[in-house]
Design a protein around this motif. Structure first.
Motif, PDB file in Angstrom:
ATOM      1  N   GLU A 127     -34.329  -3.133  54.634  1.00 25.24           N
ATOM      2  CA  GLU A 127     -34.593  -2.169  55.953  1.00 25.24           C
ATOM      3  C   GLU A 127     -35.451  -1.084  55.735  1.00 25.24           C
ATOM      4  OE1 GLU A 127     -31.078  -0.042  57.367  1.00 25.24           O
ATOM      5  OE2 GLU A 127     -30.286  -0.035  55.359  1.00 25.24           O
TER       6      GLU A 127
ATOM      7  N   ARG B  90     -31.612  -1.001  59.544  1.00 27.38           N
ATOM      8  CA  ARG B  90     -30.510  -1.929  59.667  1.00 27.38           C
ATOM      9  C   ARG B  90     -29.142  -1.416  60.800  1.00 27.38           C
ATOM     10  NH1 ARG B  90     -25.440  -3.733  58.699  1.00 27.38           N
ATOM     11  NH2 ARG B  90     -25.064  -1.646  57.798  1.00 27.38           N
TER      12      ARG B  90
ATOM     13  N   SER C 225     -26.850  -7.318  61.291  1.00 28.21           N
ATOM     14  CA  SER C 225     -27.834  -7.220  60.406  1.00 28.21           C
ATOM     15  C   SER C 225     -28.949  -8.001  61.048  1.00 28.21           C
ATOM     16  CB  SER C 225     -27.403  -7.703  59.215  1.00 28.21           C
ATOM     17  OG  SER C 225     -26.266  -6.874  58.596  1.00 28.21           O
TER      18      SER C 225
ATOM     19  N   THR D   7     -33.705 -10.684  59.300  1.00 26.72           N
ATOM     20  CA  THR D   7     -32.530 -10.261  58.875  1.00 26.72           C
ATOM     21  C   THR D   7     -32.849  -9.079  57.878  1.00 26.72           C
ATOM     22  OG1 THR D   7     -31.528 -12.505  58.925  1.00 26.72           O
ATOM     23  CG2 THR D   7     -30.425 -11.192  57.122  1.00 26.72           C
TER      24      THR D   7
ATOM     25  N   GLU E 111     -31.912  -6.507  54.986  1.00 25.71           N
ATOM     26  CA  GLU E 111     -30.912  -6.449  53.871  1.00 25.71           C
ATOM     27  C   GLU E 111     -30.573  -4.746  53.642  1.00 25.71           C
ATOM     28  OE1 GLU E 111     -33.273  -7.928  50.721  1.00 25.71           O
ATOM     29  OE2 GLU E 111     -32.557  -9.939  51.042  1.00 25.71           O
ATOM     30  N   ASP E 112     -29.538  -4.465  53.422  1.00 29.75           N
ATOM     31  CA  ASP E 112     -28.933  -3.037  53.439  1.00 29.75           C
ATOM     32  C   ASP E 112     -29.640  -2.305  52.337  1.00 29.75           C
ATOM     33  OD1 ASP E 112     -27.704  -0.802  54.500  1.00 29.75           O
ATOM     34  OD2 ASP E 112     -26.083  -1.086  53.157  1.00 29.75           O
TER      35      ASP E 112
END
Length: 459
Positions: A234, A287, A295, A320, A322-323
């Motif tokens: 993100e 995110r 997400s 998508t 990712e954190d």
């Protein structure tokens, strides 16, 4: 039935006489007085004078329903007592005889070849095939049943009978592609619902050819794959290339060009090269944005060809995210009350939460910011990974107190936030709680100093 052999019994006529049946007064004889119409023969039928049975007396060829002026005959039947002698009494009745149809004529197409045109991508009826049948239109001997016997390997066509007109309605049920085949030829057979009589067969006129021309139309470009999917962190830097879109034009024979554009980019995070379809970021991806669901960030793109008029296709991009640990934890509640003479010095159970995902959230570490609190009267104790208990070490005077709570998450690196917990020490007398404070909040100066120091550290 038409074509019945000579001597076929049609019906039995029965007359009654009230006289004594043991005498000639009730001895009856039958005869046909009149036949209407009288063609093709005035004597189509015969009646047994004693039994009253009516039978055919003409050849089967004359009992042809399709050549008769009227397939219905009316016979005036006379019954006479006294064994038919002229002195006897008579009575009459009408016998109605209908020449019924049998399937002795096969259906025939009105022409050997039919033409049809259809635009590629279209479905529905494209041509009505006409037939002739001399049998009775109210029977299965007339009703047509059509079958495609050649030229339909992909099952793109089907044919049904129009119940009113008996026409064959040829339809496209799977869209045709001009680029695959611009012409189709079908061979179609027609039969009756009822079987033909044994001496009749289906001839060459019971088949017809249908020539179908497919018209080219400008089709929309198609994205592949759709949806498109990518995965990125993100906090990816601005200008990071995500992917290159891939759209193709089904109109391969027209050699058209394609340009790309953004259709929906809710957060305004993306750029696209209109020529080659390269997509990169114009802002930092987040995110935790309200435009992100589970997400996943969704954007839509257009591919526009150079046809006249141009056609447009739509493709979906699913990103998508990712954190990363880019959100500090926060506590709740931020206000608590306690009595100044409370025996239980527990103040409040604090909970903490974090917008990030594991492992960037709990277990949380709870602390009291020591530099901002000079009085040794507060204590914080861990309950579990997400909650802690704030309590007093001694009773306090009635006032409002601001207690700085530090919470640290488990990310790598971790993030810490400091939130002031406002504790109201209230006067609790005679079941009355009074939290109105006359003085300013305690520890306020220390809190201000802490805020200033944190602000300087962030510059």
């Amino acid at each position: 039935m038409e074509g019945s052999p000579t001597g076929t019994t049609v019906m039995r006529m029965t007359a009654f006489d009230a006289d004594d049946p043991a005498t000639d007064n009730a001895l009856l004889r039958y005869n046909i007085r009149q036949q209407t119409p009288d063609k093709p023969s005035p004597n189509m039928f015969y009646i047994d004078p004693e039994k009253g049975d009516i039978v055919t007396v003409v050849s089967p060829a004359l009992l042809d329903r399709e050549t008769l002026e009227n397939p219905k005959y009316e016979l005036i039947i006379e019954a006479q007592d006294m064994a038919g002698l002229d002195v006897g009494l008579t009575g009459t009745a009408t016998a109605t005889i209908v020449i019924d149809d049998k399937n002795d004529h096969s259906p025939k197409f009105t022409k050997k070849e039919f033409q049809a045109t259809v635009e590629e991508g279209a479905v529905g009826v494209i041509v009505n095939l006409t037939v002739e049948d001399k049998d009775d239109p109210t029977t299965g001997a007339w009703r047509a049943a059509y079958t495609i016997i050649n030229g339909n390997p992909g099952q793109s066509f089907e044919i049904h009978t129009n119940p009113q007109t008996n026409e064959g309605m040829l339809s496209v049920i799977k869209p045709l592609d001009y680029e695959i085949s611009a012409f189709h030829t079908l061979l179609i057979k027609v039969e009756n619902e009822d079987p033909l009589v044994p001496d009749i067969t289906y001839g060459p006129s019971s088949t017809a050819t249908v020539h179908i021309t497919v018209l080219d139309v400008n089709e929309s470009p198609v994205f592949y794959p759709d949806p498109m999917t990518v995965t990125r962190r993100e906090n990816a830097s601005v200008g990071s290339v995500l992917l290159t879109l891939n759209a193709t034009d089904p109109d391969s024979l027209q050699h058209q060009t394609i340009r790309y554009s953004i259709y929906k980019d809710p957060a305004g995070w993306l750029n696209i090269n209109p020529i080659n379809g390269s997509v990169d970021t114009s802002a930092v991806l987040d995110r935790e944005s309200p435009f992100v669901h589970n997400s996943v960030y969704t954007a839509l793109f257009l591919a526009i060809d150079s046809g006249d008029p141009p056609a447009t296709g739509t493709g979906t991009l699913l990103i998508t995210l990712e954190d990363v640990n880019d959100n500090g934890p926060f506590i709740y509640p931020t206000v608590a009350e306690v009595c100044d003479d409370a025996k239980n010095l527990s103040v409040v159970v604090l909970g903490a939460s974090d917008k990030d995902l594991h492992p960037n959230t709990d277990p949380f570490k709870f602390e009291i910011h020591k530099q901002a609190v000079a009085d040794k009267v507060w204590k914080i104790s861990k309950i579990n990974n997400t909650h802690a208990l704030v309590s007093l070490l001694q009773n306090l005077n009635k006032a409002n107190y601001n207690l700085p709570i530090m919470v640290t998450d488990s990310g790598k690196p971790p993030m810490t936030t400091v939130t002031e917990l406002r504790v109201q020490v209230c006067s609790c007398r005679n079941s009355k709680v009074d939290c109105n404070s006359a003085g300013a909040p305690r520890a306020g100066l220390a809190a201000l100093l802490l805020t200033a120091l944190l602000g300087l550290a962030c510059l």
